[in-house]
Design a protein around this motif. Structure first.
Motif, mmCIF file in Angstrom:
data_model
loop_
_atom_site.group_PDB
_atom_site.id
_atom_site.type_symbol
_atom_site.label_atom_id
_atom_site.label_comp_id
_atom_site.label_asym_id
_atom_site.label_seq_id
_atom_site.Cartn_x
_atom_site.Cartn_y
_atom_site.Cartn_z
ATOM 1 N N SER A 130 0.816 -1.211 0.000
ATOM 2 C CA SER A 130 0.000 0.000 0.000
ATOM 3 C C SER A 130 0.851 1.263 0.000
ATOM 4 O O SER A 130 0.322 2.373 -0.145
ATOM 5 N N GLU A 131 2.145 1.117 0.161
ATOM 6 C CA GLU A 131 3.041 2.268 0.113
ATOM 7 C C GLU A 131 3.254 2.708 -1.335
ATOM 8 O O GLU A 131 2.977 1.968 -2.272
ATOM 9 N N GLN A 132 3.748 3.897 -1.521
ATOM 10 C CA GLN A 132 3.999 4.404 -2.867
ATOM 11 C C GLN A 132 5.350 5.080 -2.930
ATOM 12 O O GLN A 132 5.726 5.823 -2.022
ATOM 13 N N ALA A 133 6.076 4.815 -4.005
ATOM 14 C CA ALA A 133 7.390 5.421 -4.183
ATOM 15 C C ALA A 133 7.248 6.852 -4.692
ATOM 16 O O ALA A 133 6.204 7.238 -5.234
ATOM 17 N N ALA A 134 8.292 7.641 -4.540
ATOM 18 C CA ALA A 134 8.256 9.045 -4.952
ATOM 19 C C ALA A 134 8.635 9.215 -6.413
ATOM 20 O O ALA A 134 8.471 10.302 -6.977
ATOM 21 N N THR A 135 9.129 8.163 -7.060
ATOM 22 C CA THR A 135 9.560 8.248 -8.448
ATOM 23 C C THR A 135 8.410 7.900 -9.390
ATOM 24 O O THR A 135 7.424 7.280 -9.005
ATOM 25 N N ASP A 136 8.554 8.288 -10.655
ATOM 26 C CA ASP A 136 7.516 7.963 -11.641
ATOM 27 C C ASP A 136 7.446 6.464 -11.897
ATOM 28 O O ASP A 136 6.356 5.894 -12.011
ATOM 29 N N HIS A 137 8.604 5.820 -12.029
ATOM 30 C CA HIS A 137 8.647 4.401 -12.364
ATOM 31 C C HIS A 137 9.513 3.648 -11.366
ATOM 32 O O HIS A 137 10.605 4.093 -11.015
ATOM 33 N N GLY A 138 9.023 2.501 -10.934
ATOM 34 C CA GLY A 138 9.813 1.638 -10.080
ATOM 35 C C GLY A 138 10.702 0.733 -10.913
ATOM 36 O O GLY A 138 10.524 0.594 -12.122
ATOM 37 N N SER A 139 11.677 0.125 -10.259
ATOM 38 C CA SER A 139 12.587 -0.801 -10.930
ATOM 39 C C SER A 139 12.631 -2.086 -10.122
ATOM 40 O O SER A 139 12.736 -2.041 -8.889
ATOM 41 N N PRO A 140 12.527 -3.241 -10.771
ATOM 42 C CA PRO A 140 12.495 -4.509 -10.027
ATOM 43 C C PRO A 140 13.671 -4.650 -9.074
ATOM 44 O O PRO A 140 14.816 -4.359 -9.425
ATOM 45 N N ASP A 141 13.377 -5.101 -7.874
ATOM 46 C CA ASP A 141 14.389 -5.326 -6.848
ATOM 47 C C ASP A 141 14.688 -6.810 -6.808
ATOM 48 O O ASP A 141 13.831 -7.617 -6.452
ATOM 49 N N ALA A 142 15.894 -7.187 -7.195
ATOM 50 C CA ALA A 142 16.252 -8.604 -7.246
ATOM 51 C C ALA A 142 16.891 -9.099 -5.960
ATOM 52 O O ALA A 142 17.223 -10.283 -5.861
ATOM 53 N N THR A 143 17.062 -8.224 -4.973
ATOM 54 C CA THR A 143 17.638 -8.692 -3.715
ATOM 55 C C THR A 143 16.611 -9.564 -2.993
ATOM 56 O O THR A 143 15.406 -9.345 -3.083
ATOM 57 N N GLY A 144 17.107 -10.531 -2.280
ATOM 58 C CA GLY A 144 16.225 -11.421 -1.537
ATOM 59 C C GLY A 144 15.683 -12.583 -2.334
ATOM 60 O O GLY A 144 14.894 -13.381 -1.806
ATOM 61 N N LEU A 145 16.077 -12.708 -3.603
ATOM 62 C CA LEU A 145 15.627 -13.847 -4.405
ATOM 63 C C LEU A 145 16.379 -15.099 -3.960
ATOM 64 O O LEU A 145 17.611 -15.158 -4.045
ATOM 65 N N LEU A 146 15.657 -16.086 -3.494
ATOM 66 C CA LEU A 146 16.272 -17.320 -3.032
ATOM 67 C C LEU A 146 16.592 -18.227 -4.205
ATOM 68 O O LEU A 146 15.846 -18.264 -5.196
ATOM 69 N N PRO A 147 17.692 -18.974 -4.141
ATOM 70 C CA PRO A 147 18.038 -19.879 -5.248
ATOM 71 C C PRO A 147 16.894 -20.837 -5.570
ATOM 72 O O PRO A 147 16.279 -21.415 -4.672
ATOM 73 N N HIS A 148 16.602 -20.956 -6.863
ATOM 74 C CA HIS A 148 15.608 -21.898 -7.385
ATOM 75 C C HIS A 148 14.189 -21.614 -6.896
ATOM 76 O O HIS A 148 13.334 -22.503 -6.921
#
Length: 289
Positions: A153-171
């Protein structure tokens, strides 16, 4: 005192969105009629799934002799696959997702509802679901859904977000939801990092119907949702073909990136059925390679 009151007001404003978001997600999840065992398949586990005729490779100890005694054939109990899978979601919270035309839902609202409904289905099926980054690692349970709804429900201050790949677990499995109209380098980098970890998943592009047809004519002022970018033209129609060509090229590029990394890609419009999009998402994350 002012700080405390401001904090309370902000908290109440944020919390006000949670019941409708969860309620709508639960309702949408219920429409696909997958039940509590929507992801059932044979595998290692203790829960009975179905009887099947014994095969030559089945050991004698696996035969269900009580069931077999009722017929001339021998039967084996299939057990339900119970290895929990981690599914990690990223939903664009950039300001561009707040766009809506006519009486359609905003792109952001539709993206959040689809992500939450998918999380409901996955958690109901025994999977662990979380968000990219480090704020909400994959877990099960209703409390996880509450925290997910609050963060989304939060909103970023930028026009476009960018995918966050941190926290992706292997497989693991992953889902990125956005209009993908911003700089595509972030998408490319995130998919490359996901591929390095053996993560497969889906890209869901959410667009407003107006963004597909470009109905503008004459003098028009185009402005980003944050107001940081603005362009005025006296002949908007002259921009239509170039805009549509660039949009088509963006879709092709996204599809190619997904194909190269073993992901799935789909475009959904806010004027279309949310149920159909949810079914696509569920099927895309169900695929094993």
């Amino acid at each position: 005192m002012t700080t405390a009151l401001t904090l309370r007001s902000q908290a109440e404003t944020l919390a006000a969105h949670l019941p409708p978001l969860l309620a709508e997600a639960e309702h949408l999840a219920a429409t696909v009629l997958l039940g509590d065992h929507g992801r059932r398949r044979a595998g290692t586990g203790d829960t009975f799934w179905q009887y099947r005729p014994a095969q030559t490779h089945d050991a004698a100890r696996s035969i269900d002799w009580r069931r077999s005694a009722r017929s001339d054939a021998r039967f084996v109990q299939d057990k339900e696959w119970q290895i929990a899978q981690s599914v990690i979601l990223w939903v664009d919270q950039g300001a561009s997702m707040g766009f809506a035309s006519d009486d359609h839902a905003t792109k952001g609202d539709r993206a959040r509802i689809l992500a939450m409904a998918l999380a409901v289905l996955l958690i109901r099926g025994g999977e662990r679901v979380g968000l990219t980054g480090l704020r909400l690692p994959p877990r099960r349970g209703g409390a996880q859904l509450q925290q997910m709804a609050q963060i989304l429900s939060e909103q970023a201050a930028t026009d476009h977000g960018s995918p966050d790949a941190t926290g992706l677990l292997p497989h693991a499995r992953a889902l990125f939801v956005s209009d993908f109209l911003g700089n595509i380098d972030g998408v490319r980098d995130a998919l490359a990092r996901a591929a390095d970890r053996g993560v497969k998943g889906a890209l869901l592009q959410v667009l407003d119907p107006q963004e597909e047809v470009f109905p503008f004519d004459g003098r028009t002022i185009f402005q980003s949702m944050t107001g940081s970018v603005q362009h005025e033209t006296l002949r908007a129609r002259d921009l239509k073909s170039r805009y549509l060509d660039r949009l088509a090229a963006r879709k092709v590029e996204l599809a190619q990136l997904a194909r190269m990394t073993g992901w799935q890609f789909h475009t959904h419009h806010t004027g279309q059925s949310a149920t159909q999009a949810l079914l696509w998402l569920y099927g895309a994350l169900e695929r094993r390679r």
